[in-house]
Scaffold this active site. Structure first.
Site, short mmCIF file in Angstrom:
data_model
loop_
_atom_site.label_atom_id
_atom_site.label_comp_id
_atom_site.label_asym_id
_atom_site.label_seq_id
_atom_site.Cartn_x
_atom_site.Cartn_y
_atom_site.Cartn_z
N TYR A 26 -1.11 -12.96 -2.11
CA TYR A 26 -0.50 -12.14 -3.37
C TYR A 26 0.51 -11.20 -2.81
O TYR A 26 1.59 -11.13 -3.52
CB TYR A 26 -1.64 -11.53 -4.05
CG TYR A 26 -1.24 -10.71 -5.17
CD1 TYR A 26 -0.87 -11.33 -6.28
CD2 TYR A 26 -1.13 -9.33 -5.12
CE1 TYR A 26 -0.44 -10.49 -7.61
CE2 TYR A 26 -0.82 -8.40 -6.21
CZ TYR A 26 -0.47 -9.33 -7.40
OH TYR A 26 0.05 -8.42 -8.41
N GLU A 27 0.32 -10.42 -1.75
CA GLU A 27 1.12 -9.31 -1.29
C GLU A 27 2.40 -9.89 -0.26
O GLU A 27 3.10 -9.21 0.22
CB GLU A 27 0.37 -8.27 -0.58
CG GLU A 27 -0.38 -7.50 -1.46
CD GLU A 27 -1.44 -6.59 -0.70
OE1 GLU A 27 -1.36 -6.53 0.71
OE2 GLU A 27 -1.91 -5.59 -1.25
N GLU A 84 -9.00 0.61 1.50
CA GLU A 84 -8.06 -0.24 2.48
C GLU A 84 -7.40 -1.43 1.36
O GLU A 84 -6.37 -1.74 1.41
CB GLU A 84 -8.68 -0.67 3.57
CG GLU A 84 -7.59 -1.52 4.39
CD GLU A 84 -6.49 -1.03 4.87
OE1 GLU A 84 -5.30 -1.35 5.31
OE2 GLU A 84 -6.42 0.35 5.30
N GLY A 94 -9.08 -9.16 -15.69
CA GLY A 94 -9.02 -8.64 -17.08
C GLY A 94 -10.91 -8.83 -17.28
O GLY A 94 -10.98 -8.35 -18.64
N GLY A 96 -12.74 -6.74 -16.06
CA GLY A 96 -13.21 -5.20 -15.52
C GLY A 96 -13.69 -5.23 -14.23
O GLY A 96 -14.11 -4.02 -13.55
N GLY A 98 -12.15 -5.04 -11.27
CA GLY A 98 -11.38 -4.17 -10.40
C GLY A 98 -11.83 -2.53 -10.75
O GLY A 98 -12.06 -1.93 -9.78
N ASN A 125 3.94 -3.67 -7.41
CA ASN A 125 2.63 -4.25 -7.82
C ASN A 125 2.56 -3.47 -9.16
O ASN A 125 1.32 -2.73 -9.41
CB ASN A 125 1.32 -4.21 -6.78
CG ASN A 125 0.28 -4.93 -7.47
OD1 ASN A 125 0.15 -5.16 -8.47
ND2 ASN A 125 -0.65 -5.08 -6.55
N TYR A 132 -4.15 1.92 -12.07
CA TYR A 132 -4.43 3.03 -11.45
C TYR A 132 -4.01 4.42 -12.36
O TYR A 132 -4.64 5.29 -12.38
CB TYR A 132 -3.85 3.31 -10.08
CG TYR A 132 -4.09 2.02 -8.92
CD1 TYR A 132 -5.71 1.42 -9.17
CD2 TYR A 132 -3.29 1.50 -8.34
CE1 TYR A 132 -5.78 0.28 -8.54
CE2 TYR A 132 -3.69 0.51 -7.35
CZ TYR A 132 -4.92 -0.23 -7.43
OH TYR A 132 -5.07 -1.02 -6.60
#
Length: 164
Positions: A26-27, A84, A94, A96, A98, A125, A132
């Site tokens: 993903y990154e 990290e 979606g 919840g 995270g 991102n 956040y």
């Protein structure tokens, strides 16, 4: 759907490695992954663990993880937690998970008398940054991450004075 957050066990090592590879993809950093189950077992579950992992599960299936460790604030004079990595599988986003991982980390930080919970996020991102901001996290725009690794790390270490 039943969402649970639990500490990882050695039985989770393969899932943790899979999450690390998925996060790296993903990154756009797949080329940088060196972690393997044996190394992670040593540092996560060995005699002196260096980090901890939380697993997010939905209906008994692992859907995400958070890897964290303690740091220390000299200004606060207290420990902190550093997140990290946090990753939730795309098909489980979606739900919840995270936010639940972050909430559990906040709870751990308070239980351990930590002054703060910190992490880094790639500036592109936007979905993560939006989450956040929604939970009240503040950017530390005046700080720039610095890294020393590989040959530069070895070269600097070679100049260290002899200690008793």
């Amino acid at each position: 759907m039943t969402l649970t957050i639990r500490p990882a066990t050695p039985d989770d090592l393969d899932a943790i490695v899979d999450f690390i590879h998925a996060l790296a993809a993903y990154e756009k950093l797949s080329h940088a992954v060196k972690a393997d189950p044996a190394t992670l077992a040593r540092y996560l579950f060995g005699p002196r663990p260096m980090a901890e992992v939380l697993i997010a599960e939905s209906d008994d299936a692992a859907i995400g993880f958070a890897l964290f460790f303690h740091n220390f604030s000299t200004f606060e004079g207290r420990p902190g937690l550093y997140l990290e990595d946090l990753f939730v599988q795309p098909d489980a986003r979606g739900m919840g998970a995270g936010r639940a991982l972050l909430a559990r980390l906040a709870q751990i930080a308070l239980d351990r008398d930590c002054a703060r919970l910190e992490w880094s996020v790639l500036d592109w991102n936007a979905p993560a940054i939006a989450v956040y901001r929604a939970i009240g996290a503040q950017p530390m725009d005046e700080w720039t991450v610095q890294r020393l690794d590989g040959e530069a790390l070895r070269a600097l270490a070679a100049t260290a004075p002899i200690t008793a």
